[in-house]
Scaffold this motif. Structure first.
Motif, PDB file in Angstrom:
ATOM      1  N   THR A  35       6.926  -0.854 -16.125  1.00 58.49           N
ATOM      2  CA  THR A  35       5.646  -1.513 -16.338  1.00 58.49           C
ATOM      3  C   THR A  35       5.747  -3.010 -16.605  1.00 58.49           C
ATOM      4  N   GLU A  36       6.969  -3.530 -16.793  1.00 58.39           N
ATOM      5  CA  GLU A  36       7.010  -4.976 -17.067  1.00 58.39           C
ATOM      6  C   GLU A  36       8.267  -5.657 -16.541  1.00 58.39           C
ATOM      7  N   ILE A  37       8.148  -6.998 -16.370  1.00 55.96           N
ATOM      8  CA  ILE A  37       9.285  -7.854 -16.039  1.00 55.96           C
ATOM      9  C   ILE A  37       9.348  -8.913 -17.140  1.00 55.96           C
ATOM     10  N   ARG A  38      10.523  -9.011 -17.776  1.00 55.75           N
ATOM     11  CA  ARG A  38      10.640 -10.016 -18.837  1.00 55.75           C
ATOM     12  C   ARG A  38      11.216 -11.311 -18.261  1.00 55.75           C
ATOM     13  N   ILE A  39      10.512 -12.417 -18.521  1.00 56.60           N
ATOM     14  CA  ILE A  39      10.945 -13.728 -18.035  1.00 56.60           C
ATOM     15  C   ILE A  39      11.115 -14.640 -19.246  1.00 56.60           C
ATOM     16  N   GLY A  40      12.247 -15.357 -19.302  1.00 56.78           N
ATOM     17  CA  GLY A  40      12.553 -16.144 -20.499  1.00 56.78           C
ATOM     18  C   GLY A  40      12.562 -17.635 -20.247  1.00 56.78           C
ATOM     19  N   MET A  41      12.306 -18.390 -21.319  1.00 57.11           N
ATOM     20  CA  MET A  41      12.360 -19.858 -21.237  1.00 57.11           C
ATOM     21  C   MET A  41      12.899 -20.413 -22.549  1.00 57.11           C
ATOM     22  N   TRP A  42      13.835 -21.352 -22.446  1.00 57.24           N
ATOM     23  CA  TRP A  42      14.213 -22.148 -23.618  1.00 57.24           C
ATOM     24  C   TRP A  42      13.867 -23.575 -23.263  1.00 57.24           C
ATOM     25  N   THR A  43      13.223 -24.299 -24.155  1.00 60.13           N
ATOM     26  CA  THR A  43      12.685 -25.603 -23.778  1.00 60.13           C
ATOM     27  C   THR A  43      12.314 -26.367 -25.039  1.00 60.13           C
ATOM     28  N   PRO A  44      12.268 -27.695 -24.987  1.00 67.91           N
ATOM     29  CA  PRO A  44      11.906 -28.432 -26.205  1.00 67.91           C
ATOM     30  C   PRO A  44      10.405 -28.354 -26.491  1.00 67.91           C
ATOM     31  N   LEU A  45      10.039 -27.729 -27.582  1.00 73.87           N
ATOM     32  CA  LEU A  45       8.634 -27.672 -27.991  1.00 73.87           C
ATOM     33  C   LEU A  45       8.383 -28.569 -29.192  1.00 73.87           C
ATOM     34  N   SER A  46       9.482 -29.081 -29.786  1.00 72.89           N
ATOM     35  CA  SER A  46       9.348 -30.045 -30.879  1.00 72.89           C
ATOM     36  C   SER A  46      10.363 -31.155 -30.620  1.00 72.89           C
ATOM     37  N   GLY A  47      10.291 -32.227 -31.412  1.00 68.40           N
ATOM     38  CA  GLY A  47      11.227 -33.333 -31.245  1.00 68.40           C
ATOM     39  C   GLY A  47      10.767 -34.328 -30.195  1.00 68.40           C
ATOM     40  N   PRO A  48      11.628 -35.321 -29.923  1.00 68.31           N
ATOM     41  CA  PRO A  48      11.222 -36.455 -29.093  1.00 68.31           C
ATOM     42  C   PRO A  48      10.833 -36.091 -27.653  1.00 68.31           C
ATOM     43  N   VAL A  49      11.345 -34.993 -27.092  1.00 63.87           N
ATOM     44  CA  VAL A  49      11.009 -34.672 -25.701  1.00 63.87           C
ATOM     45  C   VAL A  49      10.108 -33.444 -25.611  1.00 63.87           C
ATOM     46  N   ALA A  50       9.351 -33.195 -26.680  1.00 64.83           N
ATOM     47  CA  ALA A  50       8.517 -32.001 -26.746  1.00 64.83           C
ATOM     48  C   ALA A  50       7.485 -31.943 -25.614  1.00 64.83           C
ATOM     49  N   LEU A  51       7.046 -33.112 -25.157  1.00 65.25           N
ATOM     50  CA  LEU A  51       6.028 -33.146 -24.104  1.00 65.25           C
ATOM     51  C   LEU A  51       6.471 -32.343 -22.881  1.00 65.25           C
ATOM     52  N   LEU A  52       7.768 -32.462 -22.529  1.00 69.34           N
ATOM     53  CA  LEU A  52       8.287 -31.799 -21.342  1.00 69.34           C
ATOM     54  C   LEU A  52       8.197 -30.286 -21.510  1.00 69.34           C
ATOM     55  N   GLY A  53       8.672 -29.817 -22.666  1.00 70.28           N
ATOM     56  CA  GLY A  53       8.718 -28.385 -22.892  1.00 70.28           C
ATOM     57  C   GLY A  53       7.333 -27.778 -23.045  1.00 70.28           C
ATOM     58  N   GLN A  54       6.452 -28.512 -23.737  1.00 69.80           N
ATOM     59  CA  GLN A  54       5.097 -27.980 -23.921  1.00 69.80           C
ATOM     60  C   GLN A  54       4.397 -27.847 -22.571  1.00 69.80           C
ATOM     61  N   SER A  55       4.643 -28.823 -21.687  1.00 74.48           N
ATOM     62  CA  SER A  55       4.059 -28.755 -20.346  1.00 74.48           C
ATOM     63  C   SER A  55       4.544 -27.496 -19.634  1.00 74.48           C
ATOM     64  N   ALA A  56       5.875 -27.307 -19.627  1.00 80.65           N
ATOM     65  CA  ALA A  56       6.458 -26.180 -18.897  1.00 80.65           C
ATOM     66  C   ALA A  56       5.976 -24.854 -19.487  1.00 80.65           C
ATOM     67  N   ARG A  57       5.957 -24.769 -20.813  1.00 78.16           N
ATOM     68  CA  ARG A  57       5.547 -23.524 -21.443  1.00 78.16           C
ATOM     69  C   ARG A  57       4.095 -23.188 -21.112  1.00 78.16           C
ATOM     70  N   ASP A  58       3.217 -24.196 -21.231  1.00 82.01           N
ATOM     71  CA  ASP A  58       1.799 -23.954 -20.940  1.00 82.01           C
ATOM     72  C   ASP A  58       1.607 -23.472 -19.503  1.00 82.01           C
ATOM     73  N   ALA A  59       2.340 -24.118 -18.575  1.00 84.89           N
ATOM     74  CA  ALA A  59       2.181 -23.764 -17.165  1.00 84.89           C
ATOM     75  C   ALA A  59       2.559 -22.300 -16.946  1.00 84.89           C
ATOM     76  N   VAL A  60       3.701 -21.900 -17.496  1.00 83.98           N
ATOM     77  CA  VAL A  60       4.152 -20.528 -17.252  1.00 83.98           C
ATOM     78  C   VAL A  60       3.278 -19.530 -18.025  1.00 83.98           C
ATOM     79  N   ARG A  61       2.802 -19.954 -19.184  1.00 85.37           N
ATOM     80  CA  ARG A  61       1.924 -19.073 -19.943  1.00 85.37           C
ATOM     81  C   ARG A  61       0.616 -18.821 -19.183  1.00 85.37           C
ATOM     82  N   LEU A  62       0.110 -19.909 -18.591  1.00 83.51           N
ATOM     83  CA  LEU A  62      -1.123 -19.794 -17.824  1.00 83.51           C
ATOM     84  C   LEU A  62      -0.925 -18.849 -16.631  1.00 83.51           C
TER      85      LEU A  62
END
Lengths: 290, 399
Positions: free
Chosen positions: B34-61
């Motif tokens: 019933t499911e496929i697990r997909i993983g992400m590690w990415t910067p969500l805090s710190g100086p480059v958080a913008l990059l990770g938040q973008s990627a996370r939001d996109a995949v979450r959407l």
């Protein structure tokens, strides 16, 4: 010759900012024997505060400048009361470490409150360059040099001429004797931290339009420390001169030797000076007290 | 006796059965009925958080959309992400957790180069497919890994293309460069040197470097000014590039200014102010995510807004890391659909390698083969307009 004068002028601009931070280091050190490693962070805080007042609350530039400097001065007093006074009888190393910790907390605090966003301080003076005798200058850099030199002079006069300033000098010479002649040492210490922090904040606000505002911008403050050591850490005019010198040396070395080596060159000069004259170029020899 | 014999018989049969059928019924990590697990590690805090938040939001959407439609071949997506704060150590920890504990089927997007390169070995050894949409470091593909795929042009491609634009289109005759002394900057400098000699037959008049964290570039800028270039390439990150651009203008450099892939973000104008007008740089995606009118990008912006930012986007969003990660997710979706119900990591990689001109409109068309996992060699040339916004100028480069 044009390149040389350009290099020197740019060096002086940098040096004037180092001098403001360096002066803050020296003021605190002379009175308390503490090297305040949170000076750079105080600088950053000054810039952040001014940016907030100026851009977000639309307060006029000079009022924002003054408020930021006063605010940081007050914050310096709070820090002294809350963090440093309790450690007054601890070894000086403990106090120095405490300043490192406070600096880290300030940096982290700003990062939490504001994020790691990059901002630019909108400069009120034009950065449009013009030529004076073949040297490119901007009204911005000229005003920075002027304001910085004025501030440095004002504080030097304050220490020499006013009662409060003399009291601070006395405290730095001999804490017990100062207490005996009726100077409130606690009050003096508060004042010292206020002035040191205010100087750092002023440097931050002036520096802000030249670089960009980030929680990490305080790292440039360490140059003020190096400049002060170069000139003489126990002498106010010496430290100020050292800071100007550092700015010019950095640029000269960077342009005529190798630009990526400019920090290395500055440090080499520092080591050389300290080997030959440990009290700094213009520092007076520190007498051993009985 | 008979009872025991029967029991023994059962045991023998079941052992034999499990040996014989093992490879068939053994579950593929991260895939259930019933499911496929997909993983992400990415910067969500710190100086480059913008990059990770973008990627996370996109995949979450994307996850939300897929699951609302009922999943892929009856399997819903379970998207698991961890914050690495841009630190290599935390990236290692996050990867171990994703692979060992959560047992994800595949990895998507990843982190900045500094936190992606240190884990590429684990990813390859554990044979976890990874579609990368943040790191553009060439060493991500060195040595070649069967399991790692990149969505947009790498650093080499970016440097080739901006340099080509500088010399061929803007007719720069006396180029100069200022670069960061880290891997990124030195890599850019080497390509600058090589390509000027081999491809463009133009001599560099000045090359200056600075150290990461520097905040004043007067010495470098003055040396460059003394060499009198007509084009200056700034191979730096946007924060530093912003200061360099401003100091170059303040110290009277008249040369045209260009930047590598690290400079084409709104951070540049925030550091440089009006001095940034006319600055030309290379961008890894064809559309500027904040302003593009391309239907795919507009559609993404609208969906992102309704889903996560009804009160407006935070500064710098959506960024190219939004659209690149969303394209990576769409590529993943297309590949999962093609593989079908019998999903294994190996089958997924095989299918991904057959990708030809996969075009979402959000990145350049992506093609892979058995021995090439670089999705594209195309980039966009962008310029800061009088309104201080990035404008798309032209496509450059190609296979």
């Amino acid at each position: 010759v044009e390149l040389l004068s350009q290099v020197v002028i740019s060096g002086i601009t940098l040096g004037s900012l180092y001098a403001l931070v360096g002066l803050g280091f020296v003021v605190i050190y002379r009175a308390t024997k503490v090297v305040n490693f949170a000076q750079g962070e105080m600088m950053m805080l000054g810039a952040m505060l001014a940016l907030y007042l100026f851009s977000d609350l639309s307060i006029p530039y000079f009022a924002a400048f003054l408020l930021a400097v006063l605010g940081c001065g007050m914050f310096g007093v709070v820090l002294e009361r809350a963090a440093y006074r309790k450690l007054l009888n601890a070894p000086v190393v403990t106090l120095i470490l405490a300043t490192v910790a406070v600096g880290q907390m300030m940096r982290a605090g700003v990062r939490i409150l504001r994020g790691s966003e990059v901002s630019r301080f909108p400069s009120i003076l034009s950065a449009e360059p013009f030529l004076i005798a073949g040297v490119t200058v901007t009204p911005l850099s000229l005003s920075i040099i002027t304001i910085a030199i004025l501030l440095v002079c004002a504080f030097m006069l304050f220490f020499r001429k006013t009662r409060l300033g003399k009291g601070m000098e006395a405290t730095s010479e001999n804490r017990d004797a100062a207490l005996l002649v009726g100077i409130s040492v606690n009050q003096t210490f508060s004042l010292v931290w206020a002035i040191g922090s205010a100087l750092a904040a002023a440097a931050g606000v002036l520096l802000a339009p030249l670089i960009i505002i980030t929680p990490e911008m305080g790292t440039i403050g360490i140059k003020g420390f190096i400049g002060a050591i170069l000139g003489g850490f126990n002498s106010i005019p010496g430290a100020v001169a050292g800071c100007f010198l550092l700015g010019v040396i950095e640029n000269l070395g960077g342009v005529y030797i190798a630009s990526s080596m400019k920090d290395v060159i500055a440090f080499c000069v520092l080591v050389l000076v300290l080997t030959i004259k440990p009290q700094g170029l213009f520092g007076a020899e520190e007498g051993k007290r009985a | 006796m008979t009872k025991l014999a029967r029991r023994l018989g059962f045991a023998v049969i079941s052992v034999l059965a499990s040996v014989a059928l093992g490879p068939i019924v053994r579950a593929e990590p991260g895939v259930t009925d019933t499911e496929i697990r997909i993983g992400m590690w990415t910067p969500l805090s710190g100086p480059v958080a913008l990059l990770g938040q973008s990627a996370r939001d996109a995949v979450r959407l994307w996850t939300k959309e897929i699951n609302e439609k009922g999943g892929i071949h009856g399997r819903k997506i379970n998207f698991i992400f961890y914050d690495d704060a841009g630190s290599p150590q935390e990236a290692q920890a996050a990867i171990r957790r994703l692979i060992d504990q959560d047992q994800v089927f595949m990895l998507i997007s990843g982190s900045v180069s500094g936190s992606t390169l240190p884990v590429r070995q684990i990813v390859t050894r554990e044979k976890v497919p990874f579609v990368s949409s943040i790191s553009s470091n060439i060493n991500l593909m060195k040595p070649f890994s069967r399991y790692i795929f990149r969505i947009y042009g790498n650093e080499d491609v970016q440097a080739y293309n901006i340099l080509g634009w500088m010399i061929n289109n803007e007719k720069v005759q006396r180029p100069a460069i200022i670069y960061n002394s880290n891997d990124y900057g030195v890599g850019g400098f080497q390509i600058y040197q090589d390509r000027l000699k081999t491809a463009h037959q133009v001599a560099s008049v000045a090359a200056e470097r600075y150290n990461p964290g520097d905040q004043d570039f007067t010495a470098q800028v003055l040396r460059i000014k003394a060499a009198n270039p007509d084009g200056l390439l700034i191979y730096a990150f946007a924060q530093e590039a912003g200061i360099i651009v401003r100091q170059a203008k303040e110290l009277g450099i008249a040369a045209k200014l260009f930047g590598g892939g690290g400079t084409s973000t709104p951070l540049l104008q925030r550091g440089a102010g009006p001095a940034a007008i006319g600055f030309t740089a290379v961008l890894v995606v064809p559309e500027i995510p904040e302003t593009s009118t391309n239907p795919a990008v507009v559609g993404y912006r609208d969906k992102l807004k309704t889903a996560f930012y009804p009160d407006g986007f935070p500064p710098g969003r959506p960024s190219e890391y939004d659209t690149a990660a969303y394209a990576a997710a769409m590529l993943t979706q297309a590949t999962l659909e093609k593989v079908g119900r019998n999903l294994t990591r190996e089958a997924f990689v095989d299918m991904l390698e057959t990708t030809k001109n996969f075009d979402t409109g959000m990145t350049f068309p992506i093609s892979y083969s058995k021995d090439n996992h670089e999705g594209t060699t195309e980039t966009e040339i962008v310029k800061v307009g009088p309104d201080l916004k990035w404008q798309a100028v032209a496509r450059s480069g190609g296979r």
